[in-house]
Design a protein around this motif. Structure first.
Motif, PDB file in Angstrom:
ATOM      1  N   VAL A 443       0.818  -1.218   0.000  1.00  0.00           N
ATOM      2  CA  VAL A 443       0.000   0.000   0.000  1.00  0.00           C
ATOM      3  C   VAL A 443       0.847   1.262   0.000  1.00  0.00           C
ATOM      4  CG1 VAL A 443      -1.938  -1.128   1.130  1.00  0.00           C
ATOM      5  CG2 VAL A 443      -0.157  -0.072   2.531  1.00  0.00           C
ATOM      6  N   GLY A 444       2.160   1.113  -0.083  1.00  0.00           N
ATOM      7  CA  GLY A 444       3.047   2.266  -0.129  1.00  0.00           C
ATOM      8  C   GLY A 444       4.483   1.794  -0.225  1.00  0.00           C
ATOM      9  N   PRO A 445       5.389   2.621  -0.772  1.00  0.00           N
ATOM     10  CA  PRO A 445       6.799   2.241  -0.870  1.00  0.00           C
ATOM     11  C   PRO A 445       7.381   1.938   0.503  1.00  0.00           C
ATOM     12  CG  PRO A 445       6.345   4.193  -2.193  1.00  0.00           C
ATOM     13  CD  PRO A 445       5.121   3.936  -1.376  1.00  0.00           C
ATOM     14  N   ALA A 447       6.254  -0.139   2.641  1.00  0.00           N
ATOM     15  CA  ALA A 447       5.247  -0.615   3.592  1.00  0.00           C
ATOM     16  C   ALA A 447       5.189  -2.138   3.588  1.00  0.00           C
ATOM     17  CB  ALA A 447       3.876  -0.041   3.243  1.00  0.00           C
ATOM     18  N   THR A 448       4.731  -2.721   4.693  1.00  0.00           N
ATOM     19  CA  THR A 448       4.585  -4.174   4.789  1.00  0.00           C
ATOM     20  C   THR A 448       3.147  -4.612   4.550  1.00  0.00           C
ATOM     21  OG1 THR A 448       4.255  -3.983   7.190  1.00  0.00           O
ATOM     22  CG2 THR A 448       6.507  -4.335   6.408  1.00  0.00           C
ATOM     23  N   GLN A 449       2.196  -3.707   4.713  1.00  0.00           N
ATOM     24  CA  GLN A 449       0.793  -4.058   4.529  1.00  0.00           C
ATOM     25  C   GLN A 449       0.462  -4.186   3.047  1.00  0.00           C
ATOM     26  OE1 GLN A 449      -1.907  -1.230   6.242  1.00  0.00           O
ATOM     27  NE2 GLN A 449      -3.744  -2.261   5.467  1.00  0.00           N
ATOM     28  N   ARG A 450      -0.289  -5.226   2.704  1.00  0.00           N
ATOM     29  CA  ARG A 450      -0.700  -5.457   1.321  1.00  0.00           C
ATOM     30  C   ARG A 450      -2.053  -4.812   1.052  1.00  0.00           C
ATOM     31  NH1 ARG A 450       2.737  -9.050  -1.036  1.00  0.00           N
ATOM     32  NH2 ARG A 450       3.949 -10.391   0.359  1.00  0.00           N
ATOM     33  N   LEU A 451      -2.329  -4.597  -0.220  1.00  0.00           N
ATOM     34  CA  LEU A 451      -3.580  -3.950  -0.593  1.00  0.00           C
ATOM     35  C   LEU A 451      -4.780  -4.795  -0.187  1.00  0.00           C
ATOM     36  CD1 LEU A 451      -5.056  -1.652  -2.106  1.00  0.00           C
ATOM     37  CD2 LEU A 451      -4.811  -3.026  -4.188  1.00  0.00           C
ATOM     38  N   GLY A 452      -4.753  -6.074  -0.501  1.00  0.00           N
ATOM     39  CA  GLY A 452      -5.832  -6.980  -0.122  1.00  0.00           C
ATOM     40  C   GLY A 452      -7.106  -6.729  -0.908  1.00  0.00           C
ATOM     41  N   ARG A 482       0.206  -0.477  -9.114  1.00  0.00           N
ATOM     42  CA  ARG A 482       1.656  -0.379  -9.298  1.00  0.00           C
ATOM     43  C   ARG A 482       2.216   0.849  -8.587  1.00  0.00           C
ATOM     44  NH1 ARG A 482       4.931   2.442 -12.607  1.00  0.00           N
ATOM     45  NH2 ARG A 482       6.916   1.488 -13.225  1.00  0.00           N
ATOM     46  N   GLU A 483       1.537   1.986  -8.675  1.00  0.00           N
ATOM     47  CA  GLU A 483       2.015   3.194  -8.007  1.00  0.00           C
ATOM     48  C   GLU A 483       2.004   3.028  -6.496  1.00  0.00           C
ATOM     49  OE1 GLU A 483      -0.565   6.163  -9.514  1.00  0.00           O
ATOM     50  OE2 GLU A 483       0.475   6.363 -11.448  1.00  0.00           O
ATOM     51  N   LEU A 484       0.957   2.411  -5.953  1.00  0.00           N
ATOM     52  CA  LEU A 484       0.918   2.168  -4.516  1.00  0.00           C
ATOM     53  C   LEU A 484       2.064   1.272  -4.077  1.00  0.00           C
ATOM     54  CD1 LEU A 484      -2.919   1.619  -3.930  1.00  0.00           C
ATOM     55  CD2 LEU A 484      -1.539   3.564  -3.160  1.00  0.00           C
ATOM     56  N   ASN A 485       2.412   0.320  -4.924  1.00  0.00           N
ATOM     57  CA  ASN A 485       3.483  -0.614  -4.591  1.00  0.00           C
ATOM     58  C   ASN A 485       4.858   0.037  -4.640  1.00  0.00           C
ATOM     59  OD1 ASN A 485       4.178  -3.519  -4.060  1.00  0.00           O
ATOM     60  ND2 ASN A 485       5.325  -3.250  -5.969  1.00  0.00           N
ATOM     61  N   GLY A 486       4.946   1.213  -5.252  1.00  0.00           N
ATOM     62  CA  GLY A 486       6.231   1.893  -5.358  1.00  0.00           C
ATOM     63  C   GLY A 486       7.075   1.393  -6.514  1.00  0.00           C
ATOM     64  N   GLY A 487       6.465   0.780  -7.498  1.00  0.00           N
ATOM     65  CA  GLY A 487       7.204   0.245  -8.642  1.00  0.00           C
ATOM     66  C   GLY A 487       6.503  -0.982  -9.190  1.00  0.00           C
ATOM     67  N   GLU A 488       7.210  -1.691 -10.082  1.00  0.00           N
ATOM     68  CA  GLU A 488       6.630  -2.873 -10.704  1.00  0.00           C
ATOM     69  C   GLU A 488       6.233  -3.913  -9.657  1.00  0.00           C
ATOM     70  OE1 GLU A 488       5.688  -3.419 -13.638  1.00  0.00           O
ATOM     71  OE2 GLU A 488       6.536  -1.694 -14.681  1.00  0.00           O
TER      72      GLU A 488
END
Length: 504
Positions: A443-445, A447-452, A482-488
């Protein structure tokens, strides 16, 4: 040992640093002053005179040369005799300094090469050691450094990443029966990414040409060797090797692209929806650093009774084997669906296909199937370890379809069952099916939490509120994840969208 020779009365050109084949140290030798011929250059009494090192197996000291021209020892002979005593007093100190400089030279060799220098490894058992740094044209700005190895064992030790070109004497010992190019073949195996030049004896044209056929970039004849020819040959060999590597990479890339295209046609086929009023959209994005497509696959067909069948699945793992298994499962699903199978019977048969085709018993696949009635108001849902689809009905927020009664992934339990659940869709709706790559991003670069799934539902609702539909909706969803993940994303993403009722 570094000795700088200077003459204040005569301006000199740029000094030429050389790599000494005998000891690896750097010696700075000034070029002759222009227009001065061979006039003696007086040396200050305080500067020690460079004494050539003895080479083991030679009859006397060897000269450090610049290209094919020796340093101006002849013009300095008288002065050197006068300075012999002074030089002898400095030898012990100079040897200590030379050893320290040798170590520094080794550490900086790679850095120097990055600045444009070329490093040549000469493999030659000639005890005279006739190879020296070639003289470069004025203003070239590139130096050639030489390392000398007497045999292949020593060459393997000296073969470091900063070597650009290797000059191999074809007369090296170690030739096997019937193969007089065995030493060269061994060098080519040891240095597959280095440029290689073959050094042949006078008249040995056939062996020289054979050296190029087996992999050398070019060949040189020993009796024709001079500074200009060697310098040009090194640069030609290096550039030709670079071109060969680029061509090989281009060929491999083309083959991968063709293989990807074949796999894509198998994993992501054209839907068979002739006669249906449902809209269709799909989006696929491979995971990060993925050379081939992964195991995500989907399909949609309409049977003669008007029922629309949709499926999306994911084989665990990545690579050509998983992609091929995904193609087999998709084709099997389409064939079984067109044959009239659905629900538990269809998934049980697919599990048999997977069990027979997988490389390992640890391989499994998740699957989601939806069978939409001809009127488009209801659907039958089967889940095999797969995330539940998302439905957005007209005038209502998107939500997940029930998933409590799903079965295990295919390939996990031998006699598993997959119940089929009926769900109401309504007159106008959008149904989105997806693989887990869409919900496993962060959910952010950092971050450990996943979108779910809950985060995905919220994201889709916000995009629906902006009026996005069809391909635009899927593109925006995957881009935002992808943007929330901070990359690919690390996993492949496949998304399929079926819709009814226009602006549902």
């Amino acid at each position: 040992m570094t000795v700088a020779l200077r003459q204040k009365a005569i301006p000199l050109g740029r000094a030429l640093p050389l790599w000494s084949p005998s000891g690896g140290s750097s010696i700075v030798v000034p070029p002759r002053p222009r227009g001065e011929g061979r006039k003696p250059i007086p040396m200050p009494a305080s500067v020690p005179v460079p004494v050539p090192r003895q080479r083991t197996g030679s009859n006397g000291p060897t000269e450090e040369t610049v290209g094919n021209r020796p340093a101006p020892v002849e013009s300095q002979a008288a002065t050197m005799e006068d300075q012999t005593a002074t030089a002898g007093n400095h030898r012990a100190e100079s040897r200590a300094e030379s050893r320290a400089e040798d170590r520094a030279e080794d550490r900086s060799a790679a850095e120097t090469a990055k600045g444009g220098d070329l490093m040549l490894l000469v493999i030659d058992d000639d005890p005279a050691g006739s190879f020296t740094a070639p003289e470069l044209p004025e203003g070239a700005g590139t130096r050639v450094r030489i390392r000398t190895a007497r045999n292949l064992t020593e060459a393997e030790r000296l073969l470091t990443d900063d070597i650009h070109c290797i000059l191999v004497d074809l007369a090296l010992p170690g030739q096997s029966d019937g193969d007089d190019l065995a030493p060269l073949r061994r060098v080519l195996r040891l240095a597959p990414r280095h440029a290689v030049l073959a050094l042949a004896a006078e008249g040995d044209v056939e062996r020289a040409a054979a050296a190029v056929r087996v992999g050398a970039q070019d060949y040189l004849f020993r009796h024709e060797l001079d500074g200009r020819l060697l310098s040009r040959a090194i640069r030609y060999a290096v550039e030709r090797k670079r071109a060969d590597i680029a061509q090989r990479q281009l060929t491999e890339s083309t083959l991968r692209a063709e293989e990807n295209a074949r796999l894509e046609r198998g994993l992501l086929p054209t839907p068979l929806l002739q006669g249906s009023d449902l809209s269709f959209a799909a989006h696929y994005r491979p995971g990060r650093s993925r050379a081939l497509l992964g195991g995500d696959f989907y399909d949609t067909v309409r049977t003669p009774d008007g029922t629309v069948h949709a499926m999306i699945g994911d084989v665990c793992g990545h690579g050509p084997d998983e992609a091929a298994l995904g193609v087999e499962l998709r084709i099997a699903w389409r064939a079984l669906t067109l044959a009239g199978l659905s629900g538990d019977r269809l998934l049980s048969t697919l599990q048999q296909v997977l069990e027979h085709e997988r490389e390992s018993e640890e391989i499994f696949a998740t699957l989601c199937t939806v069978d939409i009635t001809p009127d488009g108001h209801r659907a039958g849902l089967c889940l095999a370890g797969h995330p539940s689809p998302l439905v957005a009905r007209h005038g209502r927020a998107a939500q997940l379809l029930p998933y409590e009664e799903g079965g295990p992934a295919l390939g996990l339990l031998p006699r598993a069952r997959w119940p089929r659940r009926q769900v109401e869709l309504g007159p106008a709706w959008n149904l989105m099916m997806y693989t887990d790559g869409l919900i496993e991003g962060r959910v952010g670069p950092g971050a450990t939490q996943r979108l779910g799934q809950e985060g995905m539902v919220e994201m889709i609702n916000s995009q629906l509120a902006r009026g996005l539909r069809g391909d635009d909706l899927l593109e925006a969803a995957v881009t935002q994840v992808r943007e929330l993940n901070g990359g690919e994303l690390t996993d492949d993403v496949a998304v399929l969208l079926l819709g009814r009722g226009g602006d549902a």
